[in-house]
Design a protein around this motif. Sequence first.
Motif, PDB file in Angstrom:
ATOM      1  N   ASP A 112     -13.480   5.076  -9.515  1.00 20.15           N
ATOM      2  CA  ASP A 112     -14.351   5.952  -8.740  1.00 20.15           C
ATOM      3  C   ASP A 112     -15.072   6.910  -9.678  1.00 20.15           C
ATOM      4  O   ASP A 112     -14.455   7.788 -10.277  1.00 20.15           O
ATOM      5  CB  ASP A 112     -13.518   6.733  -7.717  1.00 20.15           C
ATOM      6  N   TYR A 149      -5.004   7.591   0.783  1.00 20.75           N
ATOM      7  CA  TYR A 149      -5.122   6.553  -0.242  1.00 20.75           C
ATOM      8  C   TYR A 149      -4.476   5.292   0.302  1.00 20.75           C
ATOM      9  O   TYR A 149      -3.319   4.997   0.041  1.00 20.75           O
ATOM     10  CB  TYR A 149      -4.436   7.003  -1.532  1.00 20.75           C
ATOM     11  N   ARG A 183      -8.867  -0.950  -5.197  1.00 19.59           N
ATOM     12  CA  ARG A 183      -9.733   0.206  -5.369  1.00 19.59           C
ATOM     13  C   ARG A 183     -10.412   0.111  -6.727  1.00 19.59           C
ATOM     14  O   ARG A 183      -9.759  -0.084  -7.749  1.00 19.59           O
ATOM     15  CB  ARG A 183      -8.923   1.500  -5.292  1.00 19.59           C
ATOM     16  N   SER A 184     -11.738   0.231  -6.756  1.00 23.21           N
ATOM     17  CA  SER A 184     -12.458   0.230  -8.017  1.00 23.21           C
ATOM     18  C   SER A 184     -12.434   1.631  -8.608  1.00 23.21           C
ATOM     19  O   SER A 184     -12.145   2.612  -7.932  1.00 23.21           O
ATOM     20  CB  SER A 184     -13.906  -0.231  -7.809  1.00 23.21           C
ATOM     21  N   GLN A 193      -5.746   1.921   0.308  1.00 25.35           N
ATOM     22  CA  GLN A 193      -6.166   0.590  -0.105  1.00 25.35           C
ATOM     23  C   GLN A 193      -4.977  -0.248  -0.555  1.00 25.35           C
ATOM     24  O   GLN A 193      -4.088   0.228  -1.246  1.00 25.35           O
ATOM     25  CB  GLN A 193      -7.187   0.677  -1.249  1.00 25.35           C
ATOM     26  N   TRP A 212      -7.440   9.773  -7.318  1.00 25.22           N
ATOM     27  CA  TRP A 212      -6.628   8.556  -7.210  1.00 25.22           C
ATOM     28  C   TRP A 212      -7.229   7.458  -8.073  1.00 25.22           C
ATOM     29  O   TRP A 212      -8.443   7.242  -8.076  1.00 25.22           O
ATOM     30  CB  TRP A 212      -6.586   8.079  -5.762  1.00 25.22           C
ATOM     31  N   ASP A 213      -6.359   6.751  -8.781  1.00 25.74           N
ATOM     32  CA  ASP A 213      -6.784   5.595  -9.571  1.00 25.74           C
ATOM     33  C   ASP A 213      -5.826   4.445  -9.329  1.00 25.74           C
ATOM     34  O   ASP A 213      -4.655   4.654  -8.993  1.00 25.74           O
ATOM     35  CB  ASP A 213      -6.796   5.917 -11.078  1.00 25.74           C
ATOM     36  N   GLN A 214      -6.351   3.244  -9.533  1.00 21.32           N
ATOM     37  CA  GLN A 214      -5.510   2.047  -9.548  1.00 21.32           C
ATOM     38  C   GLN A 214      -5.681   1.351 -10.887  1.00 21.32           C
ATOM     39  O   GLN A 214      -6.758   1.374 -11.479  1.00 21.32           O
ATOM     40  CB  GLN A 214      -5.886   1.077  -8.423  1.00 21.32           C
ATOM     41  N   ARG A 261       0.848  -1.192   0.000  1.00 18.33           N
ATOM     42  CA  ARG A 261       0.000   0.000   0.000  1.00 18.33           C
ATOM     43  C   ARG A 261       0.881   1.238   0.000  1.00 18.33           C
ATOM     44  O   ARG A 261       2.046   1.202   0.428  1.00 18.33           O
ATOM     45  CB  ARG A 261      -0.905   0.043   1.241  1.00 18.33           C
TER      46      ARG A 261
END
Length: 540
Positions: free
Chosen positions: A368, A478, A365-366, A480, A410-412, A312
């Motif tokens: 958003d 952030y 993280r999905s 996750q 934030w993106d994954q 993380r």
Amino acid sequence: MDVWSWICELPNSDEWSNESDPSPVFELASSGTSSHDSSSTRAIQLRAEKASGSNIDSLVTFSVCLQGFQNVSSQKILWVSDTCSLSSEKPFLPLVLQLLQEIISRSPTAQDSTCPRSQLQKLKSDVVSWIMDSHAPESFSSFFNLVLLTRLFWLCACDAPTEVGSFYFRSLLAPNLEATSFKNSPALRTFFLTVGVDAELCFMRTLGYMLAKWCILREVGVGLQTLTPLLTSPNLGFSYATEAHGFWILKGYVPVWGMKLTRSNVEKGQFPALEAKDAVLKYTLAHQQLEAVIQLEYTVGFYEGLIQVNARVDNLRLHVARLGYNNKNDDGVELGEERHFPSRIRVWVGPEIGANYVAGLSLGRSTDNGVREIETQNIVKGSLGKSNKTPKMKATGRTSSRTRRSNWRWDQDAEGNAAVFDAVLHDSTTGHEVAARRLPGTGGTGGGGGYEGLRDRYSGANRVFTKKGGLVLAGDEYGQEVGWRVSKEMEGSVLKWRIGGQVWLSYWPNEVKSSHFETRSVEWCDEVDLPLIPAKLLSY
């Protein structure tokens, strides 16, 4: 340039067999015949001299000398080292120690630094001695070349006539610019891990100041463009990664003008005439350096049939340091609030390429999609008339909506078995992605041109950045986790995991009137250890 090998061979050199022999000389840089004197050759030399009347086991000093320059005497000594004893176990340790201490003591540390340079002038000799012992001569040689080049910068560009400084950049730094790429210098990484972060910052800000001057000279011309192909590569800067105490840490340093230009109000290949104020602004912006720390926390769990590795984001710390010695430029104009700012950060981590021991990657993280909150409120008010007729009734309604908006998104994502963390800065007023914008508007005071969300970005309660222009994104914002399932067969081994980062810096006017804007980017990648060793095995 292999100065270190030459130095190490001095005690056994035949050049010192007789006291009447001239002192050994290493030509650091030399040119053809001088335009002022056809019989003269300009050169920067490193000389080794024994104490007068001593034998081969006696004391030695080194000096940097100039020769053949117009405004310099026939042979001018710029610098003399401390005394080295050839009879000691490490005869040249005092030389290396002195060069490092002088580099650190001249560092253009950031304003209001909590660590004064005066407290860093004394490095421990046993630390430097251990670095010399733990690396092969060819590995230490690249480190010594970098140290010597950096120390010579101050001597030639700051403590000598202008002609000498120009000669240094053209004939000494240009042919050896690859030494600043650090690819062949594991000794530098060991040096930073050993001396601590305070000395590391001072050293890298000194080096960044030298490279910033180099970038400025190359941009304005002076015949350096054809000599510096490495300047357009992503290697003008330094990064290294390490694993410690459950953390993977990637550190990176790069002068801002050493980063790749991705957006600008000037088309590629154009060199417009700048107004005086814009020239001063660009000169100020060139004296900045990105200092990045990417810190990930990881855990390893051992289960029947598999090993679970989780990671993380713990901290992303980005600081744009001003490489200077005061808050004002040469005209006394305060430009401290005009600086580049982070506009996007992309971090990736995962197993080495081609690894077949990872069964799967799970993101935490999905995607958003923004949520808009709508609040509806109905209010009914009634009143009765005085007559016996039907009572009069009045009703009113009210609807309100509220949208939650953040400057950072934030993106994954995943690329193969590597997890990707992406943080993108948006203008809180327009919603536009900052790093991808091509047109900043018409300029004006405080950012202008429709960029109201980034006015006064270093002040106020709702500022996006710290007061000193930095950025800290922590795990609580952030947090996750992502996870990998690793084959049980890898238990007891230490794997190589790759970690990388890409950072975009943007500039929009903050408190000055200017149409100048730009975005630059830099990318780093390295390997860290992933120990898959259960605690019960570590206890034996």
